[in-house]
Design a protein around this motif. Structure first.
Motif, mmCIF file in Angstrom:
data_model
loop_
_atom_site.group_PDB
_atom_site.id
_atom_site.type_symbol
_atom_site.label_atom_id
_atom_site.label_comp_id
_atom_site.label_asym_id
_atom_site.label_seq_id
_atom_site.Cartn_x
_atom_site.Cartn_y
_atom_site.Cartn_z
ATOM 1 N N ARG A 149 0.828 -1.210 0.000
ATOM 2 C CA ARG A 149 0.000 0.000 0.000
ATOM 3 C C ARG A 149 0.862 1.260 0.000
ATOM 4 O O ARG A 149 0.398 2.336 0.358
ATOM 5 N N ALA A 150 2.119 1.119 -0.389
ATOM 6 C CA ALA A 150 3.072 2.231 -0.300
ATOM 7 C C ALA A 150 2.608 3.450 -1.094
ATOM 8 O O ALA A 150 2.772 4.589 -0.653
ATOM 9 N N GLU A 151 2.021 3.237 -2.269
ATOM 10 C CA GLU A 151 1.573 4.366 -3.085
ATOM 11 C C GLU A 151 0.476 5.145 -2.378
ATOM 12 O O GLU A 151 0.488 6.385 -2.353
ATOM 13 N N ALA A 152 -0.483 4.425 -1.780
ATOM 14 C CA ALA A 152 -1.566 5.090 -1.050
ATOM 15 C C ALA A 152 -1.016 5.823 0.169
ATOM 16 O O ALA A 152 -1.436 6.954 0.473
ATOM 17 N N ILE A 153 -0.073 5.205 0.861
ATOM 18 C CA ILE A 153 0.519 5.833 2.044
ATOM 19 C C ILE A 153 1.235 7.124 1.658
ATOM 20 O O ILE A 153 1.093 8.159 2.321
ATOM 21 N N SER A 154 2.010 7.076 0.570
ATOM 22 C CA SER A 154 2.780 8.251 0.163
ATOM 23 C C SER A 154 1.875 9.407 -0.250
ATOM 24 O O SER A 154 2.245 10.577 -0.112
ATOM 25 N N LYS A 155 0.667 9.107 -0.740
ATOM 26 C CA LYS A 155 -0.278 10.155 -1.120
ATOM 27 C C LYS A 155 -0.882 10.848 0.092
ATOM 28 O O LYS A 155 -1.363 11.970 -0.010
ATOM 29 N N ALA A 156 -0.874 10.163 1.227
ATOM 30 C CA ALA A 156 -1.585 10.669 2.393
ATOM 31 C C ALA A 156 -0.681 11.194 3.499
ATOM 32 O O ALA A 156 -1.012 12.180 4.162
ATOM 33 N N ILE A 157 0.459 10.577 3.707
ATOM 34 C CA ILE A 157 1.202 10.778 4.944
ATOM 35 C C ILE A 157 1.882 12.139 5.051
ATOM 36 O O ILE A 157 2.224 12.587 6.150
ATOM 37 N N ASN A 158 2.064 12.838 3.938
ATOM 38 C CA ASN A 158 2.794 14.109 3.984
ATOM 39 C C ASN A 158 1.917 15.331 4.215
ATOM 40 O O ASN A 158 2.434 16.444 4.337
ATOM 41 N N HIS A 159 0.592 15.168 4.298
ATOM 42 C CA HIS A 159 -0.287 16.319 4.530
ATOM 43 C C HIS A 159 -0.088 16.864 5.944
ATOM 44 O O HIS A 159 0.221 16.126 6.881
ATOM 45 N N ASP A 160 -0.299 18.166 6.107
ATOM 46 C CA ASP A 160 -0.096 18.814 7.398
ATOM 47 C C ASP A 160 -1.209 18.502 8.394
ATOM 48 O O ASP A 160 -0.963 18.428 9.595
ATOM 49 N N ASP A 161 -2.429 18.349 7.912
ATOM 50 C CA ASP A 161 -3.586 18.148 8.780
ATOM 51 C C ASP A 161 -3.873 16.657 8.941
ATOM 52 O O ASP A 161 -3.882 15.909 7.961
ATOM 53 N N VAL A 162 -4.124 16.218 10.182
ATOM 54 C CA VAL A 162 -4.362 14.799 10.435
ATOM 55 C C VAL A 162 -5.620 14.296 9.737
ATOM 56 O O VAL A 162 -5.679 13.151 9.278
ATOM 57 N N HIS A 163 -6.657 15.155 9.617
ATOM 58 C CA HIS A 163 -7.866 14.736 8.907
ATOM 59 C C HIS A 163 -7.559 14.473 7.434
ATOM 60 O O HIS A 163 -8.085 13.531 6.840
ATOM 61 N N LEU A 164 -6.686 15.319 6.861
ATOM 62 C CA LEU A 164 -6.289 15.116 5.467
ATOM 63 C C LEU A 164 -5.498 13.823 5.310
ATOM 64 O O LEU A 164 -5.692 13.076 4.343
ATOM 65 N N ILE A 210 -5.620 11.060 7.151
ATOM 66 C CA ILE A 210 -6.504 9.893 7.261
ATOM 67 C C ILE A 210 -7.460 9.833 6.088
ATOM 68 O O ILE A 210 -7.669 8.769 5.480
ATOM 69 N N GLY A 211 -8.044 10.981 5.730
ATOM 70 C CA GLY A 211 -9.017 11.002 4.642
ATOM 71 C C GLY A 211 -8.425 10.623 3.303
ATOM 72 O O GLY A 211 -9.018 9.859 2.537
ATOM 73 N N GLU A 212 -7.229 11.144 3.010
ATOM 74 C CA GLU A 212 -6.603 10.830 1.734
ATOM 75 C C GLU A 212 -6.185 9.361 1.660
ATOM 76 O O GLU A 212 -6.198 8.761 0.594
ATOM 77 N N LEU A 213 -5.819 8.791 2.802
ATOM 78 C CA LEU A 213 -5.526 7.350 2.826
ATOM 79 C C LEU A 213 -6.784 6.551 2.500
ATOM 80 O O LEU A 213 -6.746 5.625 1.667
ATOM 81 N N LEU A 214 -7.899 6.903 3.124
ATOM 82 C CA LEU A 214 -9.160 6.197 2.858
ATOM 83 C C LEU A 214 -9.584 6.360 1.409
ATOM 84 O O LEU A 214 -10.076 5.416 0.782
ATOM 85 N N LYS A 215 -9.379 7.565 0.854
ATOM 86 C CA LYS A 215 -9.741 7.801 -0.549
ATOM 87 C C LYS A 215 -8.875 6.959 -1.485
ATOM 88 O O LYS A 215 -9.362 6.397 -2.463
ATOM 89 N N ALA A 216 -7.581 6.881 -1.167
ATOM 90 C CA ALA A 216 -6.666 6.111 -2.018
ATOM 91 C C ALA A 216 -6.994 4.626 -1.977
ATOM 92 O O ALA A 216 -6.707 3.899 -2.933
ATOM 93 N N LEU A 217 -7.605 4.178 -0.877
ATOM 94 C CA LEU A 217 -7.938 2.758 -0.709
ATOM 95 C C LEU A 217 -9.451 2.547 -0.687
ATOM 96 O O LEU A 217 -9.937 1.562 -0.119
ATOM 97 N N LYS A 218 -10.176 3.454 -1.313
ATOM 98 C CA LYS A 218 -11.644 3.391 -1.284
ATOM 99 C C LYS A 218 -12.125 2.047 -1.832
ATOM 100 O O LYS A 218 -11.622 1.545 -2.836
#
Length: 279
Positions: free
Chosen positions: A171-186, A188-196
């Motif tokens: 899931r490295a691609e999904a993690i990399s899309k999400a983990i660098n955002h400044d806001d914790v909601h972003l 978590i949300g971007e991780l869920l979106k990447a793995l929808k």
């Protein structure tokens, strides 16, 4: 376990390896892992075999395994309290860590954390643990090699963190899309979106949330409802543990001002209403 063919790996005595790894110590660690690539090794085993090769100090072997990952794919995972390492192949793109942290920057990180592990709180003086500078967002997931992306971890927790990321390497691609955002909601949300459409285990959400002991990722998941998101949860009993898996059913666009202010206003309003009803 079937060992890799090694067709894409340079031989330990080759000129190619010498050009990739310019330090003798790194080449010694590579040789040990190359010759044992069908046999996962613990860090203690790697240290013993490196020392048998060239007498390299034990204290440097851990760092050299980490440095080796700039060029090669060294898989790590945890079984109980033991970490194992296995050389799998080359990295698709060598990791660029040019520049790195200066000695002054590393000293500031140590000062900021009081020479204490950010996860368990142990210190070298009080608990006889080794402390290392860790990148909060790993470099190979796009984390910057800068002071603000660094923390202190004891060697044990640093290995545990590496193993946790290794468990989710698919899931490295999904993690990399999400983990660098400044806001914790972003995050978590971007991780869920990447793995929808798939169930996301809570341990992966905790990893990407990056709140450690300072926050509550499950609360952040509930707060996404304030933004109009629909996230379902399934719980599963495994031994004495209850595991939770989250699935994104519906997502809204992020508000222009960011999710944090919207959530805080809603929470403040909820508290005011509760106070008025009770008063």
């Amino acid at each position: 376990m079937t060992p890799p063919s090694g067709e894409d790996l340079p031989l330990p005595d080759s000129d190619e390896l010498a050009s990739l790894l310019t330090r003798n110590g790194l080449r010694a660690v590579y040789r040990v892992l190359f010759e044992s690539r069908g046999e996962p090794l613990t860090m203690n085993q790697i240290r013993e075999r490196v020392t048998a090769l060239d007498g390299t100090s034990h204290s440097q072997t851990d760092r050299r395994v980490r440095d080796l990952r700039d060029v090669f794919d060294v898989e790590s995972w945890q079984e109980g309290r033991t970490h194992f390492y296995l050389l799998k192949g080359r990295r698709s793109e060598p990791r660029d860590r040019r520049g790195g942290l200066s000695a002054a920057a590393r000293a500031r990180v140590f000062q900021a954390y009081g020479a204490r592990c950010a996860w368990c709180g142990r210190t070298p003086k009080e608990d006889e643990v080794k402390i290392v500078v860790d990148h909060i967002v790993p470099l190979d997931l796009g984390g910057p090699d800068r002071e603000e992306n660094c923390q202190l971890l004891c060697e044990e927790d640093n290995h545990a963190k590496q193993a946790r990321f290794a468990e989710h390497k698919d899931r490295a691609e999904a993690i990399s899309k999400a983990i660098n955002h400044d806001d914790v909601h972003l995050r978590i949300g971007e991780l869920l979106k990447a793995l929808k459409g798939t169930e996301v285990p809570i341990d992966l959400i905790n990893l990407v949330a990056r709140e450690e002991n300072r926050g509550d990722p499950t609360r952040r998941l509930r707060e996404l409802r304030i933004l109009g998101w629909t996230v379902t949860v399934r719980k599963e009993r495994e031994g004495k543990r209850t595991l939770s898996y989250y699935t994104l059913e519906h997502a809204e666009l992020w508000p222009d001002e960011g999710p944090g202010p919207v959530v805080r206003r809603a929470e403040n309003e909820r508290r005011r209403s509760k106070k008025q009803r009770s008063g």
